[in-house]
Design a protein around this motif. Sequence first.
Motif, PDB file in Angstrom:
ATOM      1  N   LEU A  30       4.655   0.989  13.492  1.00  0.00           N
ATOM      2  CA  LEU A  30       4.253   1.602  12.164  1.00  0.00           C
ATOM      3  C   LEU A  30       3.949   0.633  11.360  1.00  0.00           C
ATOM      4  N   ARG A  31       4.462  -0.599  11.604  1.00  0.00           N
ATOM      5  CA  ARG A  31       4.059  -1.842  10.728  1.00  0.00           C
ATOM      6  C   ARG A  31       2.662  -2.303  11.141  1.00  0.00           C
ATOM      7  N   ILE A  32       2.432  -2.118  12.236  1.00  0.00           N
ATOM      8  CA  ILE A  32       0.831  -2.281  12.599  1.00  0.00           C
ATOM      9  C   ILE A  32      -0.245  -1.475  12.272  1.00  0.00           C
ATOM     10  N   GLN A  33       0.202  -0.324  12.175  1.00  0.00           N
ATOM     11  CA  GLN A  33      -0.285   0.987  11.525  1.00  0.00           C
ATOM     12  C   GLN A  33      -0.682   0.542   9.909  1.00  0.00           C
ATOM     13  N   ALA A  34       0.405   0.393   9.412  1.00  0.00           N
ATOM     14  CA  ALA A  34       0.451   0.058   8.062  1.00  0.00           C
ATOM     15  C   ALA A  34      -0.319  -1.058   7.520  1.00  0.00           C
ATOM     16  N   LEU A  35      -0.451  -2.180   8.398  1.00  0.00           N
ATOM     17  CA  LEU A  35      -1.334  -3.281   8.008  1.00  0.00           C
ATOM     18  C   LEU A  35      -2.825  -2.924   8.242  1.00  0.00           C
ATOM     19  N   ASN A  40      -2.538  -5.559   3.660  1.00  0.00           N
ATOM     20  CA  ASN A  40      -1.812  -6.403   2.954  1.00  0.00           C
ATOM     21  C   ASN A  40      -0.351  -6.288   3.405  1.00  0.00           C
ATOM     22  N   ARG A  41       0.226  -7.426   3.828  1.00  0.00           N
ATOM     23  CA  ARG A  41       1.677  -7.574   4.348  1.00  0.00           C
ATOM     24  C   ARG A  41       2.566  -6.999   3.451  1.00  0.00           C
ATOM     25  N   ALA A  42       2.808  -7.183   2.392  1.00  0.00           N
ATOM     26  CA  ALA A  42       3.789  -6.633   1.353  1.00  0.00           C
ATOM     27  C   ALA A  42       3.440  -5.093   1.306  1.00  0.00           C
ATOM     28  N   ALA A  43       2.288  -4.548   1.032  1.00  0.00           N
ATOM     29  CA  ALA A  43       1.990  -3.274   0.948  1.00  0.00           C
ATOM     30  C   ALA A  43       2.287  -2.622   2.068  1.00  0.00           C
ATOM     31  N   ALA A  44       2.221  -3.008   3.266  1.00  0.00           N
ATOM     32  CA  ALA A  44       2.387  -2.617   4.531  1.00  0.00           C
ATOM     33  C   ALA A  44       3.770  -2.516   4.848  1.00  0.00           C
ATOM     34  N   GLU A  45       4.676  -3.159   4.496  1.00  0.00           N
ATOM     35  CA  GLU A  45       6.103  -3.167   4.509  1.00  0.00           C
ATOM     36  C   GLU A  45       6.673  -2.186   3.529  1.00  0.00           C
ATOM     37  N   LYS A  86      -2.670   7.309  -6.150  1.00  0.00           N
ATOM     38  CA  LYS A  86      -1.820   7.060  -7.126  1.00  0.00           C
ATOM     39  C   LYS A  86      -2.395   5.716  -7.708  1.00  0.00           C
ATOM     40  N   GLN A  87      -2.697   4.796  -6.935  1.00  0.00           N
ATOM     41  CA  GLN A  87      -3.100   3.529  -7.405  1.00  0.00           C
ATOM     42  C   GLN A  87      -4.788   3.188  -7.430  1.00  0.00           C
ATOM     43  N   ARG A  88      -5.338   4.138  -6.519  1.00  0.00           N
ATOM     44  CA  ARG A  88      -6.735   3.924  -6.483  1.00  0.00           C
ATOM     45  C   ARG A  88      -7.429   2.514  -6.300  1.00  0.00           C
ATOM     46  N   GLU A  89      -6.549   1.696  -5.373  1.00  0.00           N
ATOM     47  CA  GLU A  89      -7.031   0.357  -5.294  1.00  0.00           C
ATOM     48  C   GLU A  89      -6.356  -0.123  -4.091  1.00  0.00           C
ATOM     49  N   THR A  90      -6.815  -1.136  -3.308  1.00  0.00           N
ATOM     50  CA  THR A  90      -6.242  -1.579  -2.158  1.00  0.00           C
ATOM     51  C   THR A  90      -6.482  -3.191  -2.326  1.00  0.00           C
ATOM     52  N   THR A  91      -5.534  -3.895  -1.611  1.00  0.00           N
ATOM     53  CA  THR A  91      -5.820  -5.442  -1.565  1.00  0.00           C
ATOM     54  C   THR A  91      -6.613  -5.887  -0.178  1.00  0.00           C
ATOM     55  N   ASP A  92      -7.383  -6.961  -0.374  1.00  0.00           N
ATOM     56  CA  ASP A  92      -8.387  -7.361   0.492  1.00  0.00           C
ATOM     57  C   ASP A  92      -7.482  -8.008   1.776  1.00  0.00           C
ATOM     58  N   ILE A  93      -7.689  -7.969   2.922  1.00  0.00           N
ATOM     59  CA  ILE A  93      -7.068  -8.618   4.193  1.00  0.00           C
ATOM     60  C   ILE A  93      -6.920 -10.080   3.928  1.00  0.00           C
ATOM     61  N   GLU A  94      -8.038 -10.688   2.944  1.00  0.00           N
ATOM     62  CA  GLU A  94      -8.162 -12.155   2.861  1.00  0.00           C
ATOM     63  C   GLU A  94      -6.880 -12.528   1.885  1.00  0.00           C
ATOM     64  N   ASP A  95      -5.977 -11.768   1.315  1.00  0.00           N
ATOM     65  CA  ASP A  95      -4.938 -11.886   0.599  1.00  0.00           C
ATOM     66  C   ASP A  95      -3.766 -12.454   1.498  1.00  0.00           C
ATOM     67  N   LEU A  96      -3.966 -12.159   2.557  1.00  0.00           N
ATOM     68  CA  LEU A  96      -2.701 -12.487   3.766  1.00  0.00           C
ATOM     69  C   LEU A  96      -2.699 -14.090   3.810  1.00  0.00           C
ATOM     70  N   PRO A  97      -1.667 -14.672   3.947  1.00  0.00           N
ATOM     71  CA  PRO A  97      -1.438 -16.173   3.966  1.00  0.00           C
ATOM     72  C   PRO A  97      -2.110 -16.320   5.616  1.00  0.00           C
ATOM     73  N   SER A  98      -2.783 -17.413   5.563  1.00  0.00           N
ATOM     74  CA  SER A  98      -3.698 -17.844   6.756  1.00  0.00           C
ATOM     75  C   SER A  98      -2.455 -18.195   7.872  1.00  0.00           C
ATOM     76  N   SER A  99      -1.212 -18.314   7.581  1.00  0.00           N
ATOM     77  CA  SER A  99      -0.177 -18.249   8.561  1.00  0.00           C
ATOM     78  C   SER A  99       0.080 -17.245   9.495  1.00  0.00           C
ATOM     79  N   ALA A 100      -0.277 -16.048   8.723  1.00  0.00           N
ATOM     80  CA  ALA A 100      -0.528 -14.731   9.401  1.00  0.00           C
ATOM     81  C   ALA A 100      -1.106 -14.648  10.689  1.00  0.00           C
TER      82      ALA A 100
END
Length: 198
Positions: A30-35, A40-45, A86-100
Amino acid sequence: MDGTIAQARTKLRGEAGEFHKQLVALVPKLRIQALALTRNRAAAEDLVQDAVANALAAQESFTPGTNFAAWMHRILRNRFISTLRKQRETTDIEDLPSSAFAVGAAHEDRMVLKELSKALGRLPSDQREALFMVVLQGMSYEEVAEATGCAVGTAKSRVFRARRQLQVWLAGEERSASSLPKPDERTGRRPGVQQLGA
């Protein structure tokens, strides 16, 4: 009469225990699908937590013996759609830390991973989701179709188009392979495309 009630309670406890076991085992997928959906890792969690809470609240509506994974993926996807509305916006994958993406890899490997993450971010969400479900989660096309509410042929097509588009982008071509001229039947060469060694 009391024996029947006790048996019913024991059965319900056993079904609840099995439900919880299946739910815990499915959380990494589910975490993989959410990501894949949120990029965005936080939004996925948050999405996974909301989907698990929804599943626990609707536990009685699950029919034991049916496809639990498809049921959960549907809940997660529906929760994502509700959140988007509700939000009408998502965060780009570039916001993930490079360590991911980097695990002690060489500079070239990090560059390839960065290119891949950008290319994945450019894919339409339905194609990216289907690709992640098949490639990372190992789901069959039938399971993807059931989880996303589409036909099996549509699931196959989404994965095929995602793979083809990633090949084109990662090879440094901006135009899609379908826009290239067809090869000459006699020579097998594409008109206007220079051949290696020619």
